[in-house]
Design a protein around this motif. Structure first.
Motif, PDB file in Angstrom:
ATOM      1  N   ILE A  15       0.838  -1.204   0.000  1.00 56.23           N
ATOM      2  CA  ILE A  15       0.000   0.000   0.000  1.00 56.23           C
ATOM      3  C   ILE A  15       0.872   1.253   0.000  1.00 56.23           C
ATOM      4  O   ILE A  15       0.613   2.211  -0.739  1.00 56.23           O
ATOM      5  CB  ILE A  15      -0.957   0.002   1.202  1.00 56.23           C
ATOM      6  CG1 ILE A  15      -2.002  -1.116   1.053  1.00 56.23           C
ATOM      7  CG2 ILE A  15      -1.666   1.354   1.328  1.00 56.23           C
ATOM      8  CD1 ILE A  15      -2.894  -1.291   2.265  1.00 56.23           C
ATOM      9  N   TYR A  20      -1.951   0.199  -3.141  1.00 49.73           N
ATOM     10  CA  TYR A  20      -2.890  -0.903  -2.891  1.00 49.73           C
ATOM     11  C   TYR A  20      -2.129  -2.232  -2.897  1.00 49.73           C
ATOM     12  O   TYR A  20      -1.007  -2.328  -3.379  1.00 49.73           O
ATOM     13  CB  TYR A  20      -3.988  -0.944  -3.953  1.00 49.73           C
ATOM     14  CG  TYR A  20      -3.485  -1.214  -5.360  1.00 49.73           C
ATOM     15  CD1 TYR A  20      -3.476  -2.494  -5.899  1.00 49.73           C
ATOM     16  CD2 TYR A  20      -2.995  -0.173  -6.155  1.00 49.73           C
ATOM     17  CE1 TYR A  20      -2.999  -2.740  -7.177  1.00 49.73           C
ATOM     18  CE2 TYR A  20      -2.519  -0.406  -7.441  1.00 49.73           C
ATOM     19  CZ  TYR A  20      -2.530  -1.694  -7.941  1.00 49.73           C
ATOM     20  OH  TYR A  20      -2.058  -1.928  -9.210  1.00 49.73           O
ATOM     21  N   THR A  36      -8.545  -6.114  -4.057  1.00 51.71           N
ATOM     22  CA  THR A  36      -7.588  -5.131  -3.555  1.00 51.71           C
ATOM     23  C   THR A  36      -7.791  -4.872  -2.070  1.00 51.71           C
ATOM     24  O   THR A  36      -8.877  -5.042  -1.521  1.00 51.71           O
ATOM     25  CB  THR A  36      -7.720  -3.791  -4.296  1.00 51.71           C
ATOM     26  OG1 THR A  36      -9.030  -3.245  -4.050  1.00 51.71           O
ATOM     27  CG2 THR A  36      -7.500  -3.966  -5.779  1.00 51.71           C
ATOM     28  N   GLY A  38      -6.564  -1.514   0.247  1.00 53.50           N
ATOM     29  CA  GLY A  38      -5.838  -0.248   0.304  1.00 53.50           C
ATOM     30  C   GLY A  38      -6.515   0.909  -0.394  1.00 53.50           C
ATOM     31  O   GLY A  38      -6.304   2.068  -0.022  1.00 53.50           O
ATOM     32  N   LEU A  39      -7.327   0.636  -1.398  1.00 51.01           N
ATOM     33  CA  LEU A  39      -8.026   1.720  -2.102  1.00 51.01           C
ATOM     34  C   LEU A  39      -9.041   2.404  -1.193  1.00 51.01           C
ATOM     35  O   LEU A  39      -9.384   3.572  -1.400  1.00 51.01           O
ATOM     36  CB  LEU A  39      -8.735   1.177  -3.346  1.00 51.01           C
ATOM     37  CG  LEU A  39      -7.838   0.555  -4.418  1.00 51.01           C
ATOM     38  CD1 LEU A  39      -8.680   0.023  -5.565  1.00 51.01           C
ATOM     39  CD2 LEU A  39      -6.818   1.560  -4.926  1.00 51.01           C
ATOM     40  N   GLU A  46     -13.069  -0.905  -2.630  1.00 50.30           N
ATOM     41  CA  GLU A  46     -12.095  -1.914  -2.995  1.00 50.30           C
ATOM     42  C   GLU A  46     -12.618  -2.607  -4.250  1.00 50.30           C
ATOM     43  O   GLU A  46     -13.812  -2.554  -4.541  1.00 50.30           O
ATOM     44  CB  GLU A  46     -11.874  -2.936  -1.869  1.00 50.30           C
ATOM     45  CG  GLU A  46     -11.309  -2.364  -0.588  1.00 50.30           C
ATOM     46  CD  GLU A  46      -9.868  -1.856  -0.702  1.00 50.30           C
ATOM     47  OE1 GLU A  46      -9.227  -2.073  -1.751  1.00 50.30           O
ATOM     48  OE2 GLU A  46      -9.388  -1.242   0.270  1.00 50.30           O
TER      49      GLU A  46
END
Length: 240
Positions: A15, A20, A36, A38-39, A46
């Protein structure tokens, strides 16, 4: 440091470096999927790519990268065209699926809810292991994915994998079966001799069973033996 702590450290590192992390989930009962982590921090979403065995691992990663770049430039984008890979649309994921599949997001961020978006390939690249994540999870509808909640009630090892072809995964009737090992089958739509190398895939037996329930009848096939059937029949015949 525990395995979980090592895993979380790897996620954080990705990340920090890329924005991500992609988790690829493989199972002996459900199709492969990726999502994913982290978005959520920047975009409050995500991404998940469920099934889609047409694509190899590196292609999945390329798809995520292209979709994320598109959403960065236009957060209201509904699709993206990726050279050599096709056109992909985006649909909102029902939380019943998120709770079953995107466990790493809940765990890493320690959150109760978040929005998820499914990346959905075009018709040319569509295979029947791709669920509709926009509707509430229903194992009687999404038969390929019912194993997320249901046990595999067949006399087979969960290690059983099947070598098959893309036609079979697109719904063309499987007509040839060979059992080479106790947990290793070949199941092809059409003649196995005519299947090109690039069209071969390896999937859990339960994936093909979800596509065609008549395959449950081949489990009594002995190692080293085969079955065949015509395009217009469900009756299996002994090979040779």
């Amino acid at each position: 440091m525990t395995d979980k702590e090592i895993y979380k450290k790897k996620i954080k590192s990705n990340i920090d470096e890329f924005g991500y992390h992609v988790t690829l989930v493989t199972s002996q009962t459900e199709p492969r999927y990726a999502y994913t982590i982290g978005l959520y921090q920047k975009f409050n979403i995500e991404l998940v790519f469920a099934g889609g065995i047409f694509f190899m691992k590196d292609e999945i990663l390329s798809i995520f990268k292209a979709v994320i770049n598109e959403l960065k430039s236009n957060e209201n984008a509904s699709k993206v065209k990726i050279k050599d890979l096709g056109t992909f649309s985006f649909t909102k994921v029902d939380r019943s699926w998120s709770k079953l599949m995107l466990l790493g997001v809940y765990d890493f961020f320690d959150i109760e809810e978040f929005n998820a978006i499914q990346i959905y390939p075009d018709e040319h690249h569509f295979t029947l292991d791709i669920p509709d994540l926009s509707r509430k999870f229903n194992p009687s509808i999404e038969k390929v994915w019912k194993w997320l909640k249901n046990d595999l009630k067949y006399p087979v090892s969960k290690k059983m994998m099947v070598v098959t072809n893309l036609d079979a995964l697109k719904g063309v009737k499987i007509t040839e079966i060979m059992r080479w090992e106790e947990d290793e089958f070949e199941m092809f739509a059409g003649s196995g001799d005519d299947v090109k190398k690039e069209e071969i895939r390896v999937v859990p037996f339960s994936t093909l069973l979800g596509i065609d329930e008549t395959l449950g009848g081949v489990l009594n096939l002995k190692v080293g033996k085969g079955f065949w059937r015509g395009d217009d029949s469900n009756k299996w015949n002994n090979w040779g």
